[in-house]
Design a protein around this motif. Structure first.
Motif, PDB file in Angstrom:
ATOM      1  N   THR A  78       0.718  -1.600  -0.594  1.00  0.00           N
ATOM      2  CA  THR A  78       0.072  -0.357   0.018  1.00  0.00           C
ATOM      3  C   THR A  78       0.492   1.298  -0.155  1.00  0.00           C
ATOM      4  OG1 THR A  78       0.194   0.010   2.460  1.00  0.00           O
ATOM      5  CG2 THR A  78      -1.877  -0.789   1.077  1.00  0.00           C
ATOM      6  N   GLY A  79       1.777   1.295   0.357  1.00  0.00           N
ATOM      7  CA  GLY A  79       3.113   2.119  -0.051  1.00  0.00           C
ATOM      8  C   GLY A  79       3.045   3.467  -0.865  1.00  0.00           C
ATOM      9  N   PRO A  80       3.107   3.374  -2.349  1.00  0.00           N
ATOM     10  CA  PRO A  80       2.707   4.246  -3.181  1.00  0.00           C
ATOM     11  C   PRO A  80       0.959   5.100  -2.745  1.00  0.00           C
ATOM     12  CG  PRO A  80       3.664   2.355  -3.904  1.00  0.00           C
ATOM     13  CD  PRO A  80       3.049   1.995  -2.789  1.00  0.00           C
ATOM     14  N   GLU A  81       0.099   3.820  -2.801  1.00  0.00           N
ATOM     15  CA  GLU A  81      -0.929   4.771  -2.420  1.00  0.00           C
ATOM     16  C   GLU A  81      -1.412   5.697  -1.641  1.00  0.00           C
ATOM     17  OE1 GLU A  81      -5.801   4.145  -3.246  1.00  0.00           O
ATOM     18  OE2 GLU A  81      -4.336   2.034  -2.685  1.00  0.00           O
ATOM     19  N   ASP A  82      -0.161   4.889  -0.391  1.00  0.00           N
ATOM     20  CA  ASP A  82      -0.373   5.797   1.214  1.00  0.00           C
ATOM     21  C   ASP A  82       0.457   7.431   0.975  1.00  0.00           C
ATOM     22  OD1 ASP A  82      -2.033   3.838   2.532  1.00  0.00           O
ATOM     23  OD2 ASP A  82       0.269   3.173   3.229  1.00  0.00           O
ATOM     24  N   ALA A  83       1.379   6.749   0.084  1.00  0.00           N
ATOM     25  CA  ALA A  83       2.233   8.225  -0.708  1.00  0.00           C
ATOM     26  C   ALA A  83       1.202   9.976  -0.868  1.00  0.00           C
ATOM     27  CB  ALA A  83       3.408   8.023  -1.065  1.00  0.00           C
ATOM     28  N   HIS A 194      18.182   5.666  -3.668  1.00  0.00           N
ATOM     29  CA  HIS A 194      18.698   5.090  -4.459  1.00  0.00           C
ATOM     30  C   HIS A 194      18.775   5.898  -5.910  1.00  0.00           C
ATOM     31  CE1 HIS A 194      17.137   2.416  -6.895  1.00  0.00           C
ATOM     32  NE2 HIS A 194      16.358   1.420  -4.969  1.00  0.00           N
ATOM     33  N   TRP A 195      20.022   5.458  -6.818  1.00  0.00           N
ATOM     34  CA  TRP A 195      19.973   6.466  -7.707  1.00  0.00           C
ATOM     35  C   TRP A 195      19.199   5.944  -8.937  1.00  0.00           C
ATOM     36  CZ3 TRP A 195      22.325  11.115  -7.579  1.00  0.00           C
ATOM     37  CH2 TRP A 195      22.919  11.099  -6.877  1.00  0.00           C
ATOM     38  N   ALA A 196      19.089   4.736  -8.852  1.00  0.00           N
ATOM     39  CA  ALA A 196      17.994   4.331  -9.723  1.00  0.00           C
ATOM     40  C   ALA A 196      16.305   4.599  -9.263  1.00  0.00           C
ATOM     41  CB  ALA A 196      17.886   2.695  -9.624  1.00  0.00           C
ATOM     42  N   ASN A 197      16.027   4.967  -7.436  1.00  0.00           N
ATOM     43  CA  ASN A 197      14.832   5.635  -7.570  1.00  0.00           C
ATOM     44  C   ASN A 197      14.546   7.676  -7.460  1.00  0.00           C
ATOM     45  OD1 ASN A 197      13.362   3.297  -7.476  1.00  0.00           O
ATOM     46  ND2 ASN A 197      14.002   3.054  -4.838  1.00  0.00           N
ATOM     47  N   LEU A 198      15.924   8.180  -8.745  1.00  0.00           N
ATOM     48  CA  LEU A 198      15.540   9.525  -8.290  1.00  0.00           C
ATOM     49  C   LEU A 198      16.068   9.982  -9.722  1.00  0.00           C
ATOM     50  CD1 LEU A 198      19.254  10.050  -5.081  1.00  0.00           C
ATOM     51  CD2 LEU A 198      16.440  11.221  -5.302  1.00  0.00           C
ATOM     52  N   ALA A 199      14.909  10.588 -10.081  1.00  0.00           N
ATOM     53  CA  ALA A 199      14.964  11.024 -11.921  1.00  0.00           C
ATOM     54  C   ALA A 199      15.822  12.269 -12.159  1.00  0.00           C
ATOM     55  CB  ALA A 199      13.312  11.708 -12.072  1.00  0.00           C
ATOM     56  N   GLY A 200      15.943  13.040 -13.463  1.00  0.00           N
ATOM     57  CA  GLY A 200      17.075  14.130 -13.157  1.00  0.00           C
ATOM     58  C   GLY A 200      16.544  14.445 -14.881  1.00  0.00           C
ATOM     59  N   PRO A 201      16.646  15.686 -15.251  1.00  0.00           N
ATOM     60  CA  PRO A 201      17.144  16.553 -14.836  1.00  0.00           C
ATOM     61  C   PRO A 201      16.659  17.627 -13.970  1.00  0.00           C
ATOM     62  CG  PRO A 201      16.504  17.336 -16.990  1.00  0.00           C
ATOM     63  CD  PRO A 201      16.522  15.902 -16.825  1.00  0.00           C
ATOM     64  N   GLU A 202      14.927  17.074 -13.873  1.00  0.00           N
ATOM     65  CA  GLU A 202      14.296  17.792 -12.966  1.00  0.00           C
ATOM     66  C   GLU A 202      13.961  16.463 -11.238  1.00  0.00           C
ATOM     67  OE1 GLU A 202      10.354  19.687 -14.528  1.00  0.00           O
ATOM     68  OE2 GLU A 202      11.944  20.666 -15.747  1.00  0.00           O
ATOM     69  N   LEU A 203      14.450  16.919 -10.493  1.00  0.00           N
ATOM     70  CA  LEU A 203      14.478  16.121  -9.641  1.00  0.00           C
ATOM     71  C   LEU A 203      12.255  15.478  -9.026  1.00  0.00           C
ATOM     72  CD1 LEU A 203      15.268  14.616  -6.491  1.00  0.00           C
ATOM     73  CD2 LEU A 203      14.480  16.826  -5.526  1.00  0.00           C
ATOM     74  N   GLY A 204      12.614  14.730  -9.170  1.00  0.00           N
ATOM     75  CA  GLY A 204      11.653  13.275  -9.136  1.00  0.00           C
ATOM     76  C   GLY A 204      12.346  11.890  -8.210  1.00  0.00           C
ATOM     77  N   ILE A 205      11.300  11.328  -7.414  1.00  0.00           N
ATOM     78  CA  ILE A 205      11.596  10.807  -6.532  1.00  0.00           C
ATOM     79  C   ILE A 205      10.227   9.449  -6.478  1.00  0.00           C
ATOM     80  CG2 ILE A 205      12.312  10.241  -3.521  1.00  0.00           C
ATOM     81  CD1 ILE A 205      12.391  12.660  -3.258  1.00  0.00           C
ATOM     82  N   LEU A 206      11.283   8.086  -7.003  1.00  0.00           N
ATOM     83  CA  LEU A 206      10.596   7.446  -7.341  1.00  0.00           C
ATOM     84  C   LEU A 206      10.323   6.954  -6.021  1.00  0.00           C
ATOM     85  CD1 LEU A 206      11.890   6.838 -10.605  1.00  0.00           C
ATOM     86  CD2 LEU A 206      10.366   8.517 -10.263  1.00  0.00           C
ATOM     87  N   ASP A 207       9.322   5.301  -6.773  1.00  0.00           N
ATOM     88  CA  ASP A 207       8.728   4.611  -5.989  1.00  0.00           C
ATOM     89  C   ASP A 207       9.000   4.169  -4.308  1.00  0.00           C
ATOM     90  OD1 ASP A 207       8.934   1.996  -5.276  1.00  0.00           O
ATOM     91  OD2 ASP A 207      11.591   1.523  -5.511  1.00  0.00           O
ATOM     92  N   TRP A 208       7.884   4.673  -3.593  1.00  0.00           N
ATOM     93  CA  TRP A 208       7.527   5.075  -2.291  1.00  0.00           C
ATOM     94  C   TRP A 208       6.740   4.003  -2.200  1.00  0.00           C
ATOM     95  CZ3 TRP A 208       8.109  10.096  -0.322  1.00  0.00           C
ATOM     96  CH2 TRP A 208       8.355  10.970  -0.411  1.00  0.00           C
ATOM     97  N   GLU A 209       7.060   2.150  -2.708  1.00  0.00           N
ATOM     98  CA  GLU A 209       6.625   1.487  -1.727  1.00  0.00           C
ATOM     99  C   GLU A 209       6.994   1.072   0.378  1.00  0.00           C
ATOM    100  OE1 GLU A 209       6.735  -2.761  -4.223  1.00  0.00           O
ATOM    101  OE2 GLU A 209       8.473  -1.769  -3.911  1.00  0.00           O
ATOM    102  N   GLY A 210       8.722   1.214   0.589  1.00  0.00           N
ATOM    103  CA  GLY A 210       8.758   1.097   1.832  1.00  0.00           C
ATOM    104  C   GLY A 210       9.263   2.573   2.712  1.00  0.00           C
ATOM    105  N   TRP A 211       7.874   3.764   2.681  1.00  0.00           N
ATOM    106  CA  TRP A 211       8.473   4.913   2.585  1.00  0.00           C
ATOM    107  C   TRP A 211       7.759   4.878   4.453  1.00  0.00           C
ATOM    108  CZ3 TRP A 211       5.309   9.252   4.946  1.00  0.00           C
ATOM    109  CH2 TRP A 211       3.829   8.205   4.622  1.00  0.00           C
ATOM    110  N   GLY A 212       8.422   5.450   5.292  1.00  0.00           N
ATOM    111  CA  GLY A 212       7.685   5.356   6.738  1.00  0.00           C
ATOM    112  C   GLY A 212       8.749   6.131   7.822  1.00  0.00           C
ATOM    113  N   THR A 213       8.823   5.702   8.842  1.00  0.00           N
ATOM    114  CA  THR A 213       9.525   6.426   9.944  1.00  0.00           C
ATOM    115  C   THR A 213      11.055   5.455  10.155  1.00  0.00           C
ATOM    116  OG1 THR A 213       8.914   4.852  11.521  1.00  0.00           O
ATOM    117  CG2 THR A 213       8.076   7.139  11.590  1.00  0.00           C
TER     118      THR A 213
END
Length: 292
Positions: A78-83, A194-213
């Motif tokens: 549910t991580g991406p939907e929670d994010a 990590h670098w595979a979850n960061l986009a450029g040249p404009e910053l984008g943060i990808l893959d929000w499966e595991g976010w949390g404290t």
């Protein structure tokens, strides 16, 4: 981002599931995407598959995740939907437009349709293989995003205290001391920065499966660890994120990340990082004991 799974049956099953998901969303695979982004992105051991598509919201990215049906729940599911619901939109990431779940016998699938991200990931793998050319504004945006994310309130957990108590003494035993296992502070983290979850040249943060404290400074420490094979970039990370990394919390977070990556090496992952991780653990431990 990982390589295509070794098992051809897994790869074929995930590609079939992706085609099914396209049908659910009225989307079609966009093989003509020409902005330099990847045409196919695999998750760890084929658990996920993402491809560029065109659909009801224009150019997009369709990602399909697999799980045994009796395990299709919890943080990663549910991580991406929670994010999308809980993380402020000021933190740059692709908008999650549509979600669909279905089961096929003992397999469960979850499809997520995202907005298109210009440029795509900065690396094909978490471990950096080439130096990314990033402007100052990108780093400014990353610092701002991590600051904002750290303040998000959530009951999701990315790293558990019980894990630290169990794993840190085991994987850091080579340091020869009584390594602390309680972080100076906790905050909210992306959890897989990590670098595979960061986009450029404009910053984008990808893959929000595991976010949390997680221990405060965790994201910065993880990005630094995954940069260690490229000294120039590692030094840039340390300089840009020095406020976090050069603190007591940041040093502890480095030991947490090193613990996790040493454990992953037991499974055959991130082997190229091993020498640098052990050396960095010794440096951090020296700093911590000298300060103490």
């Amino acid at each position: 981002m990982s390589s295509e799974p070794d098992d051809p049956e897994v790869a074929a099953r995930m590609r079939r599931a992706h085609t099914v998901a396209c049908g659910f969303f009225g989307a079609a695979r966009d093989a003509r995407a020409s902005d330099g982004g990847p045409q196919e992105v695999w998750g760890w051991r084929g658990r996920t598959l993402g491809r560029p598509v065109t659909g009801p919201y224009g150019p997009g990215w369709l990602r399909v995740a697999h799980s045994p049906a009796d395990e299709a729940s919890g943080k990663l599911w549910t991580g991406p939907e929670d994010a999308e619901r809980l993380v402020p939109q000021q933190i740059p990431r692709p908008c999650l437009r549509l979600v669909r779940q279905w089961t096929e016998k003992e397999d469960a699938y979850r499809a997520e349709l995202y907005d298109h991200v210009t440029g795509g990931p900065l690396s094909p793998t978490p471990v950096l293989a080439a130096t990314p050319r990033l402007i100052t504004a990108w780093w400014d945006d990353l610092r701002t995003a991590l600051d904002r994310l750290s303040a998000v309130r959530t009951d999701r957990t990315a790293v558990r205290q019980a894990y630290l108590d169990r794993a840190m003494p085991k994987y850091l035993a080579f340091l020869g001391g009584s390594v602390p296992t309680t972080p100076p502070a906790w905050s909210t983290a992306h959890g897989d920065l990590h670098w595979a979850n960061l986009a450029g040249p404009e910053l984008g943060i990808l893959d929000w499966e595991g976010w949390g404290t997680a221990p405060a400074g965790y994201d910065a420490a993880l990005l630094y660890a995954y940069s260690l094979t490229m000294p120039e970039t590692a030094e840039r990370v340390r300089r840009e994120l020095s406020t976090v990394l050069d603190s007591d919390a940041g040093r502890f977070a480095e030991l947490v990340v090193i613990t996790e990556l040493l454990q992953s090496a037991d499974r055959g992952d991130n082997l190229e990082l091993l020498p640098a991780l052990r050396q960095r653990a010794r440096e951090v431990w020296h700093q911590m004991t000298a300060d103490g």
